[in-house]
Scaffold this active site. Structure first.
Site, PDB file in Angstrom:
ATOM      1  N   SER A   1       0.877  -0.442   2.544  1.00 19.05           N
ATOM      2  CA  SER A   1       1.733   0.735   2.399  1.00 19.05           C
ATOM      3  C   SER A   1       0.996   2.059   2.586  1.00 19.05           C
ATOM      4  O   SER A   1       1.596   3.121   2.516  1.00 19.05           O
ATOM      5  CB  SER A   1       2.395   0.719   1.015  1.00 19.05           C
ATOM      6  OG  SER A   1       1.390   0.802   0.014  1.00 19.05           O
ATOM      7  N   CYS A   2      -0.279   2.015   2.853  1.00 23.57           N
ATOM      8  CA  CYS A   2      -1.118   3.215   2.923  1.00 23.57           C
ATOM      9  C   CYS A   2      -1.166   3.777   4.341  1.00 23.57           C
ATOM     10  O   CYS A   2      -1.693   3.136   5.254  1.00 23.57           O
ATOM     11  CB  CYS A   2      -2.521   2.862   2.423  1.00 23.57           C
ATOM     12  SG  CYS A   2      -3.744   4.131   2.658  1.00 23.57           S
ATOM     13  N   THR A   3      -0.626   4.977   4.523  1.00 21.42           N
ATOM     14  CA  THR A   3      -0.621   5.630   5.832  1.00 21.42           C
ATOM     15  C   THR A   3      -2.034   5.891   6.337  1.00 21.42           C
ATOM     16  O   THR A   3      -2.344   5.664   7.508  1.00 21.42           O
ATOM     17  CB  THR A   3       0.163   6.956   5.760  1.00 21.42           C
ATOM     18  OG1 THR A   3       1.482   6.674   5.302  1.00 21.42           O
ATOM     19  CG2 THR A   3       0.238   7.634   7.103  1.00 21.42           C
TER      20      THR A   3
END
Length: 134
Positions: free
Chosen positions: A9-11
């Site tokens: 989920s980490c951009t």
């Protein structure tokens, strides 16, 4: 070999992964939520930090605040177990090889993982000083 510690989920993690792929830099990716980080891996990361756990733990994160602990009072062993139990407290991405560490994604800083000869060429390009034969 570079290891990329990330989460889906980490951009910033996706940006780091994409940058490594675009520059054909081999790496292994380890999702901190689905693959347990070993004590040895954490110790290797901490050995490369300048500020110890403060550099890799996000003390402002919701995950860390919910724990309501003072990490400064904990032994190294307890900190390692804490990170393993609550990987959400780690800053991400973390890129590491045998001598370099990068916490977070910064397009300028990540260039340290480019091979030296490529870094030199890019520096020359920036200064319009490429050799004529290039």
């Amino acid at each position: 070999m570079i290891t990329l510690y990330s989460s889906a989920s980490c951009t910033s993690c996706r940006k780091a992964k994409s940058w490594l792929e675009e520059h054909d830099i081999p790496f292994t990716e380890k999702n901190v939520f689905t693959e347990k980080i070993t004590d040895e891996e954490l110790k290797s990361i901490l050995q490369l930090t300048e500020n110890g756990t403060k550099e890799i733990i996000s003390q402002r994160s919701q995950s860390f605040r919910e724990l309501d602990i003072d990490i400064e009072d904990m032994s190294l062993g307890k900190v390692l177990k804490l990170i393993q139990r609550h990987p959400g407290i780690m800053r991400r991405p973390i890129l590491v090889d045998d001598k370099r560490l990068l916490v977070g994604y910064n397009e300028e800083d990540i260039r340290c993982f480019l091979p030296r000869d490529i870094r030199k060429l890019e520096l020359l390009k920036l200064h319009d000083q490429l050799p004529i034969n290039f």
